[in-house]
Enzyme design. Structure first.
Site, PDB file in Angstrom:
ATOM      1  N   HIS A   1      36.690  35.322  36.549  1.00 23.06           N
ATOM      2  CA  HIS A   1      36.216  33.949  36.730  1.00 23.06           C
ATOM      3  C   HIS A   1      34.904  33.883  37.506  1.00 23.06           C
ATOM      4  O   HIS A   1      34.533  32.817  37.996  1.00 23.06           O
ATOM      5  CB  HIS A   1      37.257  33.115  37.479  1.00 23.06           C
ATOM      6  CG  HIS A   1      38.421  32.687  36.630  1.00 23.06           C
ATOM      7  ND1 HIS A   1      39.457  33.518  36.317  1.00 23.06           N
ATOM      8  CD2 HIS A   1      38.711  31.509  36.040  1.00 23.06           C
ATOM      9  CE1 HIS A   1      40.333  32.871  35.571  1.00 23.06           C
ATOM     10  NE2 HIS A   1      39.906  31.650  35.381  1.00 23.06           N
TER      11      HIS A   1
ATOM     12  N   GLU B   1      38.913  27.255  22.757  1.00 21.33           N
ATOM     13  CA  GLU B   1      37.449  27.311  22.836  1.00 21.33           C
ATOM     14  C   GLU B   1      36.814  27.757  21.530  1.00 21.33           C
ATOM     15  O   GLU B   1      35.803  27.201  21.088  1.00 21.33           O
ATOM     16  CB  GLU B   1      36.996  28.242  23.965  1.00 21.33           C
ATOM     17  CG  GLU B   1      37.242  27.704  25.383  1.00 21.33           C
ATOM     18  CD  GLU B   1      38.623  28.022  25.908  1.00 21.33           C
ATOM     19  OE1 GLU B   1      39.400  28.673  25.181  1.00 21.33           O
ATOM     20  OE2 GLU B   1      38.924  27.622  27.051  1.00 21.33           O
TER      21      GLU B   1
HETATM   22  C1  LIG Z   1      40.117  30.676  27.884  1.00 29.02           C
HETATM   23  C2  LIG Z   1      40.359  29.806  29.046  1.00 29.02           C
HETATM   24  N1  LIG Z   1      40.095  28.492  28.967  1.00 29.02           N
HETATM   25  C3  LIG Z   1      40.313  27.686  30.031  1.00 29.02           C
HETATM   26  C4  LIG Z   1      40.813  28.191  31.189  1.00 29.02           C
HETATM   27  C5  LIG Z   1      41.060  27.270  32.370  1.00 29.02           C
HETATM   28  N2  LIG Z   1      42.493  27.072  32.527  1.00 29.02           N
HETATM   29  C6  LIG Z   1      43.206  27.830  33.365  1.00 29.02           C
HETATM   30  S1  LIG Z   1      44.821  27.474  33.288  1.00 29.02           S
HETATM   31  C7  LIG Z   1      44.612  26.268  32.150  1.00 29.02           C
HETATM   32  C8  LIG Z   1      45.792  25.505  31.665  1.00 29.02           C
HETATM   33  C9  LIG Z   1      46.780  26.371  30.995  1.00 29.02           C
HETATM   34  O1  LIG Z   1      47.960  25.683  30.730  1.00 29.02           O
HETATM   35  P1  LIG Z   1      49.275  26.380  30.198  1.00 29.02           P
HETATM   36  O2  LIG Z   1      48.933  27.417  29.191  1.00 29.02           O
HETATM   37  O3  LIG Z   1      50.203  25.325  29.790  1.00 29.02           O
HETATM   38  O4  LIG Z   1      49.848  27.186  31.447  1.00 29.02           O
HETATM   39  P2  LIG Z   1      50.392  26.626  32.850  1.00 29.02           P
HETATM   40  O5  LIG Z   1      49.182  26.559  33.749  1.00 29.02           O
HETATM   41  O6  LIG Z   1      51.033  25.329  32.613  1.00 29.02           O
HETATM   42  O7  LIG Z   1      51.317  27.668  33.356  1.00 29.02           O
HETATM   43  C10 LIG Z   1      43.263  26.159  31.836  1.00 29.02           C
HETATM   44  C11 LIG Z   1      42.695  25.191  30.891  1.00 29.02           C
HETATM   45  C12 LIG Z   1      41.056  29.589  31.242  1.00 29.02           C
HETATM   46  N3  LIG Z   1      41.511  30.174  32.355  1.00 29.02           N
HETATM   47  N4  LIG Z   1      40.849  30.363  30.166  1.00 29.02           N
END
Ligand SMILES: Cc1ncc(C[n+]2csc(CCOP(=O)(O)OP(=O)(O)O)c2C)c(N)n1
Ligand SMILES: [Mg+2]
Lengths: 444, 351
Positions: A247, A178
């Site tokens: 959230h 972001e």
């Molecule tokens: C700063 C932020 N941006 C976006 C999100 C929304 N979000 C939650 S999980 C996620 C994906 C994360 O993927 P990864 O780091 O690969 O972890 P996984 O879910 O695969 O364990 C996103 C975009 C968030 N929680 N925090």
């Protein structure tokens, strides 16, 4: 003993869904993990996997059935071996925070707002998408970036179809960065491009708040007017459902605090469409605060191709004479319900949908207060230095002598959002609080 | 569900290796992975019944990562992770009951019902959460390691994050800080190939995430994260490095999540075949099971573990439904601690 298969809840805000398709028929053997049916929510089609093993003895809800309530039995399974005891819910399951099913029909626009002619029913989600599409057709410098906005069609399905229409150059998926992509978009805007930056939710704009305030909001001033920043930051703001403290919060007063930004918070589909178009055309950075729970709500929206609403104009959603209720975003719906209740009790409430928090339409507010002499402010966010505090102060500055009672604010509790269903309900404004507040300022 | 028998090839290869885990350790690891798997299946079921709300991110498929890592740690070491955290909590020894009751938002939960799926903590077990903001836990993890350096003890901190999170700016800032100050921090990238609907190659220009710390000289390894033994071997190397005061270490675990990102993700961005293939050919439980059988463990012994785990999970589900919702008074607690000399009243809130 058979096991009932229940309509599963597939998202935080789902209360019902359509049973789109059965992939197994009566008599079929089912293994745990098998996909047995497809369910459509307002966001997506989801597969339902079997949890238990056995034979599908009876289908209770035929495919194509709409509005099947979460937890309603949809089929029966004859557990082959020892049933893995699908535990029956002991207590009535905590209802997934109920989005009010009906929204009081907005009475015909009463303020002197331009009449845009014929309307059609659409969801806030569709209105937002249509607004972006219309502006992108109009202006090749407008583009959309954010997480999951392109291939996934938006985490909340707001950008549905945009990748198809405008291609990957103008609808771009971003990695979870972001701070970086916000800075990148602000930099692009300095050159005159008009980015729309989607934050999956405004909670994640916190990662980027430095670029929003220190770069987007202040550079015009610091450059003596050379570098404007025509950019829109949009996404879901405020409380969602059961997603806890990190959230679920309202950023209205955070951003409204800052000179150099405009802050808009639509309620209806018409607000969403008209204001988003204006935000995209605005030569300044605009914070556009949407609401996840409203995305699926339907409203009447003008069909006129040129429909647009000015930023900085509030809307009187309902006229009244005894008390003014000031609200924005999803709380306008609650204010309308409160007005309905108050009418039953002989109190005539005027409901003002602020639409824009900065600039604030103080003229419309003052005109109303001069008529009713009493004010209640309503917001989901925290009270301390909140929007209600600002409204009260401005009303005091502009028309103190017209007040017959001190303004009262209704707001979210001054605590981080708790997860537990019962506490969450108590942490957010409730209809009876609004009604009570209106009664208290009218001394009834 | 996963196929019953793993491919023979894998079994032969595993048996030929000199396992870093002895029979008992592997048996324990198998049980711990099984507990996580069954716990998560139950959580998914309770979510479908509306007993769990909000976001619920299941760890199914990735169990070998946290179990193999944890087996190399000792009491007093710290662990921190994202919102996909139920497995990490169980692995650190937190009670299934308290975790499940937090999922249902009840007073018996680790956060008294106030945190939910993404936010649980146990200082006693060295578990520092449970964080919802992608990437935030990585800097916090560096801080846990900083505290170890500051105190001059030999503890290590493990910061887990997804491959999606690995792109966040603060991750790189933390890598630099950790290398600069020689912090005893193990950065574990759980590369399950997707961050929500975005595959790793659409999110990162780096083709080898294990080398993301190389500008700062942080040693990195790519590890088969679906095999608890290889995870454990790598964990031991990383822990030894950190305990010896040589600074941070980075492990990229190649793993996979079987379920959607959260309960509301239809996971249309990958094929059913892709998921099926991982489940059938790389499932961590099946792989461990085959190794155990190869080492002479009997089906009966494994069945016993199975039954034991089922009882724990069912008990946690019962507890999570019987435990009452938090009382209203909980709304106002834990916002601030009382200042020294104050009467402990909630000082600054607007009521
Ligand atoms: C700063 C932020 N941006 C976006 C999100 C929304 N979000 C939650 S999980 C996620 C994906 C994360 O993927 P990864 O780091 O690969 O972890 P996984 O879910 O695969 O364990 C996103 C975009 C968030 N929680 N925090
Ligand atoms: Mg991932």
């Amino acid at each position: 003993m058979g096991v009932e298969i229940l309509m599963p809840a597939l998202s935080p805000t789902m209360t019902e869904g359509k049973l789109a398709k059965w992939l197994k028929k009566e008599g079929d053997a089912v293994k745990a993990g098998d996909v047995i049916a497809e369910i459509e929510t307002d966001k997506a089609t989801m597969e339902v996997e079997a949890v238990d093993e056995g034979t599908l003895t009876r289908i209770l809800v035929p495919e194509g059935t709409e509005n099947v309530a979460v937890n309603a039995p949809i089929a029966e399974l004859d557990g082959g071996g020892a049933p893995k005891a699908a535990p029956a819910p002991v207590a009535a399951p905590a209802p997934v925070a109920a989005a009010p099913a009906t929204i009081p029909a907005a009475p015909r626009a009463v303020s002197a707002e331009k009449d845009w002619g014929p309307t059609k029913t659409m969801t806030v989600r569709e209105a937002l998408r249509d607004a972006m599409a219309a502006e992108m057709r109009r202006d090749a410098d407008v583009f959309l970036i954010g997480e999951e906005v392109a291939q996934y069609q938006g985490a909340y399905k707001i950008s549905q179809g945009l990748l198809d229409e405008f291609g990957p150059k103008r609808v771009m998926d971003m990695p979870i960065t972001e701070h970086g992509f916000t800075g990148m978009a602000v930099g692009a805007a300095f050159t005159g491009l008009k980015p729309i930056v989607e934050f999956m939710t405004f909670n994640f704009s916190m990662q980027a708040i430095d670029q929003i305030i220190n770069s987007a909001a202040k550079t015009l001033y610091m450059s003596g007017g050379q570098l404007g920043c025509p950019i829109v930051f949009r996404g879901a703001n405020g409380a969602a459902s059961r997603v806890a403290a990190q959230h679920s919060q309202c950023y209205a007063s955070w951003y409204a605090h800052c000179p150099g930004l405009k802050v808009v918070a639509p309620w209806s589909a018409a607000d969403a469409k008209g204001l988003l178009r204006a935000a995209i055309r605005d030569p300044n950075p605009v914070i556009f605060l949407e609401n996840e729970i409203l995305y699926g709500h339907s409203f009447e929206c003008p069909t006129d191709e040129d429909f647009i609403l000015p930023i900085g104009k509030a809307k009187v959603e309902r006229e009244g004479t005894d008390v003014t209720i000031l609200a924005f975003s999803i709380m306008v719906g609650m204010a309308m319900q409160a007005a309905e209740k108050l009418a039953e009790q002989g109190i005539s409430a005027e409901v003002i949908n602020l639409r824009s928090l900065r600039p604030l339409d103080i003229d419309t507010i003052v005109a109303s207060v001069k008529k009713t002499n009493r004010v209640v402010t309503l917001e989901e966010g925290w009270p301390f230095a909140g929007i209600g505090a600002e409204l009260a102060m401005q009303i005091i500055e502009h028309c103190f002598d017209d007040l017959d009672a001190p303004p009262v604010r209704v707001h979210g509790l001054d605590i981080p959002m708790p997860y537990a269903a019962n506490l969450e309900k108590l942490a957010l404004p409730r209809l009876e609080q609004v009604v009570d507040a209106a009664r208290s300022v009218t001394y009834r | 569900m996963a196929a019953k028998a793993p491919p023979a090839k894998r079994r032969a290869k595993s048996a030929a290796e000199q396992p870093a885990m002895g029979r008992d350790a592997l048996l324990q690891a198998y049980r711990d992975m099984l507990l996580i798997r069954r716990f998560e299946e139950k959580a998914g079921q309770l979510y479908g019944m509306g007993l769990i709300g909000g976001f619920c991110h299941l760890y199914i498929g990735q169990e070998a990562v946290v179990v193999g890592m944890q087996a190399a740690l000792k009491p007093g070491d710290q662990v921190i992770t994202s919102y996909r955290d139920h497995g990490h909590m169980l692995a650190t020894g937190m009670e299934a009951r308290g975790v499940m009751a937090e999922l249902t938002g009840r007073i018996g939960g680790y956060s008294r019902g106030k945190g939910g799926s993404m936010h649980m903590f146990s200082r006693e077990k060295g578990f520092y959460g449970g964080h919802g903001i992608v990437g935030a836990q990585v800097s916090l993890g560096a801080g846990l390691a900083f505290a170890n350096m500051y105190r001059g003890n030999d503890h290590v901190a493990v910061a887990y994050f997804g491959e999606g999170a690995s792109n966040q700016g603060q991750v790189y800032e933390s890598l630099n800080l950790a290398a600069l100050f020689k912090l005893p921090c193990i950065f574990v990238i759980e590369n399950n190939k997707y961050g929500m609907g975005t595959s790793v190659d659409r999110a990162s220009a780096s083709r080898d995430l294990s080398q993301n710390g190389s500008p700062w000289g942080i040693p990195g390894e790519q590890v088969d994260g679906m095999n608890v033994v290889t995870v454990h071997e790598a964990a031991q190397r990383a822990v030894a490095h950190c305990r010896a005061g040589l600074g941070p270490y980075l492990l990229e675990m190649k793993t996979y999540r079987y379920r959607g990102h959260s309960m509301s993700d239809p996971a249309k961005y990958r094929t059913r075949e892709e998921v099926q293939k991982m489940r059938e050919q790389h499932d961590c439980l099946e792989t461990a099971r085959a190794m155990l059988l190869g080492q002479g463990v009997t089906e009966a012994e494994l069945k016993k573990l199975d039954d034991e785990v089922k009882v724990i999970v069912q008990d946690s589900a019962d507890f999570a439904q019987e435990s009452p919702e938090p009382p209203e008074s909980e709304l106002w607690t834990d916002v601030l601690l009382p200042s020294p000399g104050s009467d402990g009243a909630f000082g600054q809130g607007v009521k």
